[in-house]
Design a protein around this motif. Structure first.
Motif, mmCIF file in Angstrom:
data_model
loop_
_atom_site.group_PDB
_atom_site.id
_atom_site.type_symbol
_atom_site.label_atom_id
_atom_site.label_comp_id
_atom_site.label_asym_id
_atom_site.label_seq_id
_atom_site.Cartn_x
_atom_site.Cartn_y
_atom_site.Cartn_z
ATOM 1 N N LEU A 190 0.856 -1.172 0.000
ATOM 2 C CA LEU A 190 0.000 0.000 0.000
ATOM 3 C C LEU A 190 0.897 1.228 0.000
ATOM 4 N N VAL A 191 0.793 2.040 -1.055
ATOM 5 C CA VAL A 191 1.599 3.247 -1.196
ATOM 6 C C VAL A 191 0.652 4.408 -1.485
ATOM 7 N N LEU A 192 0.712 5.439 -0.647
ATOM 8 C CA LEU A 192 -0.141 6.612 -0.809
ATOM 9 C C LEU A 192 0.733 7.852 -0.848
ATOM 10 N N THR A 193 0.534 8.686 -1.871
ATOM 11 C CA THR A 193 1.306 9.920 -2.028
ATOM 12 C C THR A 193 0.352 11.103 -2.123
ATOM 13 N N ASP A 194 0.520 12.052 -1.216
ATOM 14 C CA ASP A 194 -0.285 13.271 -1.185
ATOM 15 C C ASP A 194 -1.779 12.989 -1.180
ATOM 16 N N CYS A 195 -2.190 12.009 -0.357
ATOM 17 C CA CYS A 195 -3.600 11.660 -0.212
ATOM 18 C C CYS A 195 -4.070 12.004 1.194
ATOM 19 N N ASP A 196 -5.298 12.447 1.296
ATOM 20 C CA ASP A 196 -5.943 12.588 2.595
ATOM 21 C C ASP A 196 -6.728 11.301 2.789
ATOM 22 N N THR A 197 -6.258 10.462 3.718
ATOM 23 C CA THR A 197 -6.722 9.086 3.787
ATOM 24 C C THR A 197 -7.270 8.725 5.147
ATOM 25 N N THR A 198 -8.387 8.018 5.136
ATOM 26 C CA THR A 198 -8.941 7.406 6.332
ATOM 27 C C THR A 198 -8.957 5.904 6.102
ATOM 28 N N ILE A 199 -8.255 5.193 6.970
ATOM 29 C CA ILE A 199 -8.260 3.730 6.936
ATOM 30 C C ILE A 199 -9.093 3.299 8.128
ATOM 31 N N ILE A 230 -5.690 6.340 10.909
ATOM 32 C CA ILE A 230 -5.731 4.885 10.935
ATOM 33 C C ILE A 230 -6.669 4.463 12.056
ATOM 34 N N GLY A 231 -7.702 3.717 11.709
ATOM 35 C CA GLY A 231 -8.719 3.317 12.670
ATOM 36 C C GLY A 231 -8.303 2.165 13.564
ATOM 37 N N CYS A 289 3.660 11.966 7.198
ATOM 38 C CA CYS A 289 2.549 12.912 7.076
ATOM 39 C C CYS A 289 1.952 13.090 8.463
ATOM 40 N N PRO A 290 1.065 14.071 8.657
ATOM 41 C CA PRO A 290 0.340 14.133 9.923
ATOM 42 C C PRO A 290 -0.491 12.854 10.060
ATOM 43 N N VAL A 291 -0.371 12.180 11.195
ATOM 44 C CA VAL A 291 -1.019 10.877 11.324
ATOM 45 C C VAL A 291 -1.627 10.693 12.710
ATOM 46 N N SER A 292 -2.787 10.049 12.716
ATOM 47 C CA SER A 292 -3.444 9.632 13.943
ATOM 48 C C SER A 292 -3.604 8.118 13.858
ATOM 49 N N VAL A 293 -2.998 7.413 14.802
ATOM 50 C CA VAL A 293 -3.025 5.953 14.821
ATOM 51 C C VAL A 293 -3.976 5.509 15.923
ATOM 52 N N GLY A 294 -5.013 4.792 15.548
ATOM 53 C CA GLY A 294 -6.050 4.393 16.491
ATOM 54 C C GLY A 294 -5.649 3.269 17.420
ATOM 55 N N LYS A 295 -6.533 2.976 18.352
ATOM 56 C CA LYS A 295 -6.320 1.932 19.355
ATOM 57 C C LYS A 295 -6.013 0.595 18.675
ATOM 58 N N SER A 296 -4.942 -0.036 19.137
ATOM 59 C CA SER A 296 -4.541 -1.372 18.677
ATOM 60 C C SER A 296 -4.400 -1.468 17.163
ATOM 61 N N ALA A 297 -4.086 -0.366 16.510
ATOM 62 C CA ALA A 297 -4.039 -0.333 15.045
ATOM 63 C C ALA A 297 -3.048 -1.330 14.457
ATOM 64 N N THR A 314 2.548 16.223 12.986
ATOM 65 C CA THR A 314 1.869 15.792 14.198
ATOM 66 C C THR A 314 1.627 14.289 14.169
ATOM 67 N N VAL A 315 1.950 13.633 15.281
ATOM 68 C CA VAL A 315 1.765 12.189 15.415
ATOM 69 C C VAL A 315 0.953 11.932 16.680
ATOM 70 N N LYS A 316 -0.156 11.235 16.526
ATOM 71 C CA LYS A 316 -0.980 10.837 17.663
ATOM 72 C C LYS A 316 -1.049 9.316 17.662
ATOM 73 N N LEU A 317 -0.593 8.715 18.762
ATOM 74 C CA LEU A 317 -0.571 7.258 18.877
ATOM 75 C C LEU A 317 -1.579 6.835 19.933
ATOM 76 N N GLY A 318 -2.586 6.092 19.510
ATOM 77 C CA GLY A 318 -3.651 5.672 20.406
ATOM 78 C C GLY A 318 -3.225 4.576 21.363
#
Length: 181
Positions: A35-44, A67-68, A85-93, A109-113
Motif C-alpha cells: 500500500l503506497v499513498l502519495t499526497d492523499c488525505d486518507t482514512t483507513i 488509521i482506525g 505525514c500528519p497521522v493519527s493511529v487508532g487503538k490497537s491499530a 503531528t503524530v498521535k498514537l492511540g
C-alpha cells in the motif's frame, strides 16, 4: 473515493493526490502486499487490513492519514512502515504485527492511540522527526524491552513510555526530554 468491503483484490494499491476512505475489510486479506499513498488525505477504517498476512509494505508520503482501531491487526508480513505525514493511529491499530521491525514517522503531528503497537514482538525502532507527539496508554505494550524510540533526534528505551503522560491536547516532546533527558 470510498472503498467498501472486499472491493480490492489486487497485490498492490497506489493512491496519488486523492481523498480516500477505506471501509472495514476493503482489501482481500489474501492478496494485498503493498500500500503506497502519495499526497492523499486518507482514512483507513476499523479492521481494514485485519489479518492481511501478505501485506509487507506500508508507505505514506504527504497528505494526512487517520488509521482506525485494529486497522492493521495481525498483519504478520508487515516488516516496515513509513508514515511521512500528519497521522493519527487508532487503538490497537498495529496489534500483533509480530514481524514489524521499524516504524518511521515524519516531522508532522503524530498521535498514537492506546496499545497502538501492542504485541509487535520484533519491533526494534520507532522514529519520529521534529513533530508534536501525543501518546495514549500502553502504546508499546508487550513489545521488546530493547525497543528504541527516537523522538526529535533523541533516543529513549521502551521503559520511558511509562513516564510519558497521557495528554488530551497537542504535546511537544521537548518538555519531557528536558525533564528526563
Amino acid at each position: 473515493l470510498t472503498v467498501g468491503q472486499f472491493a480490492i483484490a489486487s497485490e498492490s494499491f497506489t493512491g496519488k493526490n486523492s481523498t480516500l476512505t477505506f471501509e472495514e475489510s476493503a482489501f482481500s486479506p489474501d492478496t494485498i502486499q503493498k500500500l503506497v499513498l502519495t499526497d492523499c488525505d486518507t482514512t483507513i477504517g476499523k479492521d481494514v487490513f485485519f489479518y492481511s498476512e501478505q501485506l509487507t509494505t506500508l508507505t505514506v508520503q504527504g497528505g494526512t492519514l487517520e488509521i482506525g482501531e485494529g486497522a492493521f491487526t495481525n498483519c504478520t508480513g508487515l516488516t516496515e512502515s513509513t508514515l511521512n505525514c500528519p497521522v493519527s493511529v487508532g487503538k490497537s491499530a498495529f496489534d500483533g504485527c509480530e514481524n514489524l521491525i521499524s516504524v518511521q514517522f515524519g516531522d508532522e503531528t503524530v498521535k498514537l492511540g492506546d496499545e497502538a503497537f501492542s504485541y509487535c514482538s520484533q519491533l526494534e525502532s520507532v522514529s519520529v522527526g521534529d513533530a508534536d507527539v501525543e501518546f495514549g496508554t500502553d502504546v508499546f505494550y508487550a513489545c521488546p524491552e530493547t525497543l528504541v524510540v527516537s523522538l526529535n533526534g533523541r533516543e529513549f528505551n521502551r521503559d520511558l513510555e511509562e513516564n510519558i503522560p497521557v495528554v488530551e491536547s497537542d504535546f511537544i516532546f521537548s518538555a519531557i526530554t528536558e525533564e528526563f533527558g
